[in-house]
Enzyme design. Structure first.
Site, short mmCIF file in Angstrom:
data_model
loop_
_atom_site.label_atom_id
_atom_site.label_comp_id
_atom_site.label_asym_id
_atom_site.label_seq_id
_atom_site.Cartn_x
_atom_site.Cartn_y
_atom_site.Cartn_z
CG ASN A 35 34.07 47.19 -12.33
OD1 ASN A 35 34.22 45.64 -11.80
ND2 ASN A 35 33.97 47.15 -13.09
CD GLU A 48 34.62 50.27 -3.92
OE1 GLU A 48 36.01 50.73 -4.80
OE2 GLU A 48 33.95 50.02 -5.46
CB CYS A 100 31.87 54.08 -3.50
SG CYS A 100 31.50 52.98 -4.81
#
Length: 159
Positions: free
Chosen positions: A61, A74, A114
Site C-alpha cells: 500500500n 492488492e 480491490c
C-alpha cells in the site's frame, strides 16, 4: 416475497497446512509489508501474486496526504503484473498486514475496490484467482473473489 440464500466458501487454515508454494507466496506478502508507505495510517499491507507462468509479483500500500491518491497493496501488485505480463492470468493472490504491534492476528480482507479489480481479472481471463489472507492465528483460503463479492458486477451484466 422469496428469500435467496447465498453461500460462500472460506477455509481457515494453519500456515503449516498449506502447500509450500502457497507458504512461499504468503512469506513474500509478509515481506512486502516492509515496502508500504503508510505515514498516515501506520497500517502496512503487502501483497504477492503468482502468475500462471510461475512469476511472483509483489505490491504494497502507498498512501498520500491527499488520501484518494493512495493505492492498496492488492492493486499495486495486480497492476504491476498486468503492465509487465498482460497475457498471464493470476493464479493466486496472498495478502498480509501489520500495524505498530506487528502482524495482525486476524486476516485482513481486500477493500471493495480491490475486490472489484480482482473480479475483473478473473472475468478477463476466465480463471478464478485463489486468495490467501494471512493472520498469525490462521489463513483464510478462498477459491475465488466471488466468495468475497457474491453479488458481483462484471461486463456481462451491462449487456
Amino acid at each position: 416475497m422469496k428469500n435467496i440464500k447465498i453461500e460462500i466458501g472460506i477455509k481457515l487454515c494453519d500456515f503449516t497446512e498449506l502447500p509450500k508454494e502457497e507458504q512461499e507466496l504468503l512469506t513474500e506478502a509478509i515481506r512486502a509489508t516492509d515496502n508500504s508507505y503508510a505515514n498516515y495510517s501506520k497500517f502496512y499491507v503487502g501483497a504477492a501474486l503468482r502468475l500462471n507462468n510461475g512469476k511472483i509479483m509483489i505490491g504494497a500500500n502507498q498512501e498520500n496526504a491527499a488520501f484518494p491518491s493512495g493505492l492498496c497493496a492488492e492493486r499495486t501488485a495486480i497492476f504491476a503484473a498486468q503492465a509487465n505480463y498482460p497475457d498471464q492470468p493470476i493464479r493466486t493472490l496472498a495478502v498480509a498486514a501489520k500495524n505498530s504491534d506487528g502482524l495482525l492476528k486476524q486476516p485482513v480482507t481486500p477493500c471493495g475496490a480491490c475486490r472489484q479489480v480482482i473480479l475483473e481479472i478473473e472475468d478477463r481471463y476466465k480463471s478464478p484467482i485463489r486468495i490467501l489472507l494471512y493472520g498469525t492465528e490462521g489463513v483464510y483460503c478462498i477459491d475465488s473473489v466471488k466468495d468475497l463479492l457474491p453479488l458481483s458486477f462484471i461486463d456481462e451484466n451491462m449487456r
